[in-house]
Design an enzyme around this catalytic site. Sequence first.
Site, PDB file in Angstrom:
ATOM      1  N   GLU A   1       0.830  -1.214   0.000  1.00 27.76           N
ATOM      2  CA  GLU A   1       0.000   0.000   0.000  1.00 27.76           C
ATOM      3  C   GLU A   1       0.863   1.263   0.000  1.00 27.76           C
ATOM      4  O   GLU A   1       0.683   2.162  -0.820  1.00 27.76           O
ATOM      5  CB  GLU A   1      -0.909  -0.015   1.229  1.00 27.76           C
ATOM      6  CG  GLU A   1      -1.767   1.222   1.383  1.00 27.76           C
ATOM      7  CD  GLU A   1      -2.536   1.244   2.685  1.00 27.76           C
ATOM      8  OE1 GLU A   1      -3.485   2.043   2.803  1.00 27.76           O
ATOM      9  OE2 GLU A   1      -2.192   0.468   3.612  1.00 27.76           O
ATOM     10  N   HIS A   2       1.778   1.357   0.955  1.00 33.27           N
ATOM     11  CA  HIS A   2       2.698   2.489   1.053  1.00 33.27           C
ATOM     12  C   HIS A   2       4.120   2.000   0.840  1.00 33.27           C
ATOM     13  O   HIS A   2       4.553   1.064   1.511  1.00 33.27           O
ATOM     14  CB  HIS A   2       2.632   3.140   2.448  1.00 33.27           C
ATOM     15  CG  HIS A   2       1.262   3.540   2.886  1.00 33.27           C
ATOM     16  ND1 HIS A   2       0.522   2.789   3.785  1.00 33.27           N
ATOM     17  CD2 HIS A   2       0.501   4.608   2.570  1.00 33.27           C
ATOM     18  CE1 HIS A   2      -0.640   3.389   4.005  1.00 33.27           C
ATOM     19  NE2 HIS A   2      -0.679   4.496   3.278  1.00 33.27           N
TER      20      HIS A   2
END
Length: 441
Positions: free
Chosen positions: A321-322
Amino acid sequence: MSAQHKTIKAPAAVKTARTSRPEIVETVADVIADVRTHGDAAVRRWSQKFDNWSPKSYRLGPDQLASVVSSVPETVLDDLRFVQQQVRGFAQAQRDSLTDFEVETLPGVFLGQRNIPIGAAGAYVPGGRYPLTASAHMTVLTAKVAGVERVAATTPPDRGAPPPVSIAAMHLAGADEIYVMGGVQAVAALALGTETIDAVEMLAGPGNAYVAEAKRQLFGEVGIDLFAGPTEVLIVADDTADPFVVATDLLSQAEHGPDSPTVLITTSEEVGTRTIAWVDRLLPDLPTGDVAGRAWRDHGEVIVVPTLTTAYELADQYASEHVQILTAEPREALHRMRNYGALFLGDKTCVAYGDKVIGTNHVLPTLGAARYTGGLWVGKYLKTVTYQEIRDAGASARLGEICGRASRIENFEGHARSGDVRAARFGSAPLGWADYAFDQA
């Protein structure tokens, strides 16, 4: 994993499954079915059961809304306005990049594209342990910038009352309706509609496993932003990275929940071992250390690789995600990586900025979904549609003949005849399957 990779901190638990647990699936299905059948009564029944919350109306009226917002300190409101200004600016730039167009592909043949906002969106703003007020900016404000006419926002009650800061964030972001209700019953009410709540056309916003499963089950009847899982962070670091900074940034995301993956891929074993040591030193004094500690123990990884090329390749396999890049030349990652929800370049940038203040959207793909999708953005609230117009009779006749032949290859006689009609009406082709003469005048 390749033999080139050396794992110096492995996760204690298995990776998070990409499917919901059976008991969650069953509970969510029961609530949705009840709301579908009994509407407001079901919402009230489940809200009382799960949240001990049964107000006269779940929707805040103007006077109640004004009272709640006025209870928020002005400094907090100023911070909300600042952050929303950042989100609005980036979302507007995204919207401006999407242009309608019309092209003439053949003489007299015009094809066009339009970007049309959906009519109504539902925004879920989580509460509980972490009232994610920033989610109001990301869901409500982005929808309004896209041009959505009606945005209905909802958030759970906080200890038997509307949560003031979340309500203020939704209000300042431009929500047209604000409800104080949480969980599956709130998502179902927005998606399906009840006697007092009009249905929306799309659901957006993060939530717990039950909310995520509700969106999964309702997808198709309404659109959704993403199938969401636990928050994830992956850091790529070389020997220039500061282990203290790396540890701090890993823990900033580990505190989201005990099932949040926190991964470091580094070309420096020293950076890796010192990061582990700093995590151990920082956890005891972190107020959210209980949650972050479990996430680090069960889902934390530190992997040493020989080169940054290998690091980027491995990071792409995670599709996190990040992804945070703490290297001497962080912008290299822009050209070397393809699978991530959002990329954070250099030690002056951090994932927490993306979550809270910088202006990009923090509703992002998890559980490997970054392999095939990006996160929530203005375009999610737009329908990119096409239109066609033929103004030249000769062009229509020519396309009609080709359409007839192409359709008959596939045994679609009805399609073929639709083309035949144009070939006969606007050209000289015979209409062999019907005794009909077009008026050529």
